[in-house]
Enzyme design. Structure first.
Site, PDB file in Angstrom:
ATOM      1  N   HIS A 141       0.811  -1.224   0.000  1.00  0.00           N
ATOM      2  CA  HIS A 141       0.000   0.000   0.000  1.00  0.00           C
ATOM      3  C   HIS A 141       0.843   1.272   0.000  1.00  0.00           C
ATOM      4  O   HIS A 141       0.355   2.338  -0.333  1.00  0.00           O
ATOM      5  CB  HIS A 141      -0.981   0.000   1.181  1.00  0.00           C
ATOM      6  N   ASP A 171       0.134  -7.556   1.330  1.00  0.00           N
ATOM      7  CA  ASP A 171       0.582  -6.180   1.560  1.00  0.00           C
ATOM      8  C   ASP A 171       2.109  -6.071   1.556  1.00  0.00           C
ATOM      9  O   ASP A 171       2.695  -5.342   2.356  1.00  0.00           O
ATOM     10  CB  ASP A 171       0.024  -5.628   2.867  1.00  0.00           C
ATOM     11  N   SER A 249       4.771   2.492   8.036  1.00  0.00           N
ATOM     12  CA  SER A 249       4.432   1.358   7.180  1.00  0.00           C
ATOM     13  C   SER A 249       5.608   0.976   6.286  1.00  0.00           C
ATOM     14  O   SER A 249       6.162   1.813   5.579  1.00  0.00           O
ATOM     15  CB  SER A 249       3.222   1.695   6.308  1.00  0.00           C
TER      16      SER A 249
END
Length: 405
Positions: A141, A171, A249
């Site tokens: 993402h 992911d 992230s």
């Protein structure tokens, strides 16, 4: 009464000697006590004396190295390999239909936009180098639909990155940078060895604050993506209380030895002190394929499911507005069968309760998902199903999950 002056010198000498003896004993105690390791526990006369010693004993339990705390050593081992990832992508947006209204344009002019408008969106995340050839691991993402990827190293270098491959289901994504100089590499650990209560160190660039380190522990293991609230992913997360914020992230989660045990990823907006990471062993399995630009295949059945217990079933059956009655047993309730899927082709129905797969008892949706994930595309799975008061067997041949556009 007269003071006997003949005794005055003797008393002065006694007083002076007592003071000197007390000073010598006090200095001796001060020099010895702080360095003694085996001193017997002190018995406190009152609770007010205890806090200082308790604080000292707590601090002394934190492992230290010659260079400082274990956190310092771990970050020094990995920190140079952690990178910041800046992304840009162009989005076409249609203007408000009001702009094309002749009456509206008459008053506000012909300068108003016509047709699609382009907007430049920017994002930011983290990643870490796993190979000297310039292979970087991050979240899917972070780089999703990016037109431009810029990688910033800790030493100040700014390099263009190319997305080699991405897998939205797990992911995970791999970026490649081209640099002839010697690149730092993050050592990878074994996430199967992680235990609840182990130290957890998150490194990344949250909220644009580069090179940020936070410390916590491993809170739990194998937290399914459905429990986390992202059912479109297929991950059993490592849960930690180390602070993970937007921008973290893709950054590494480290163990006490400074080895990467996870990739920081999901955060819940409504959570306080809870973060999630993808186990590094999951990334090891598919990172090579992503680096080669290959697509990662994921088997699936085509059902929406929920864990069923006798208590949950009884509550459902007592509700007059319940859509259907379910058996009051342990198993996996089929909430919905998606059309044009392997499950639909096999005759699976809404309301069925799966209790076995290939002779193995299953009681939770997470268990069933792990079995399907570990199967092969096209593999036949024999399921024992409770349908109302009857028990039946259904064979489902797994299909390949297609990426949602």
């Amino acid at each position: 009464m007269q003071f006997p002056f003949s005794q005055f010198p003797r008393q002065i000498a006694t007083y002076v000697f007592s003071i000197l003896l007390g000073a010598i004993l006090t200095a001796g105690v001060y020099r010895v006590l702080p360095s003694q390791a085996g001193v017997a526990p002190k018995k406190f006369s009152s609770y007010q004396e205890a806090p200082a010693l308790l604080a000292q004993s707590t601090i002394s339990r934190i492992p230290e190295t010659a260079a400082g705390s274990f956190v310092t050593a771990a970050v020094n081992r990995v920190g140079k390999a952690v990178v910041r990832i800046d992304t840009e992508r162009t989005v076409n947006r249609n203007p408000d239909p009001l702009f094309d209204d002749p009456f509206f344009r008459r008053f506000f002019g012909e300068e108003l936009p016509r047709g699609p408008m382009q907007e430049r969106l920017r994002g930011q995340g983290s990643g870490f180098i796993i190979d000297k050839s310039g292979i970087i691991l991050t979240n899917s993402h972070v780089v999703n639909r990016a037109d431009k990827v810029t990688v910033r190293l800790k030493d100040g270098r700014t390099l263009e990155g190319k997305v080699q491959g991405a897998d939205p289901v797990t992911d995970l994504a791999v970026i490649k940078i081209n640099d002839s100089s010697d690149l730092p590499v993050a050592p990878l650990g074994d996430s199967n060895e992680v235990q609840v209560g182990d130290w957890a160190i998150a490194v990344g660039n949250p909220l644009g604050l580069d090179n940020t380190v936070t410390l916590g522990i491993i809170s739990t293991l194998k937290r399914s993506s459905a429990q986390v609230g992202i059912p479109d992913k297929r991950i059993d997360f490592i849960q930690t209380d180390a602070a993970i914020n937007p921008g973290n992230s893709g950054g590494p989660l480290l163990n006490q030895q400074g080895e990467v045990i996870g990739i920081n990823t999901a955060i819940r907006a409504d959570a306080m002190g809870i973060g999630f990471a993808i186990p590094i062993n999951k990334a090891k399995v598919i990172s090579s394929a992503l680096a080669r630009g290959e697509k990662v295949a994921h088997p699936y059945l085509g059902i929406q499911m929920a864990t069923l217990t006798p208590e949950v079933a009884a509550e459902n059956n007592s509700d007059p507005n319940a859509p259907f009655e379910v058996p009051e047993i342990n198993g996996i309730l089929v909430v919905r069968v998606l059309p044009n899927t392997p499950a639909a082709a096999s005759g699976m129905r809404r309301g069925d309760v799966i209790v076995q797969i290939d002779g193995q008892a299953v009681e939770t949706a997470a268990e069933l998902q792990r079995i399907v994930d570990s199967s092969r595309i096209g593999q036949m799975l024999e399921m024992k199903v409770q349908r109302g008061r009857e028990t039946t067997s259904i064979g489902i041949r797994t299909g390949e999950l297609q990426e949602q556009s």
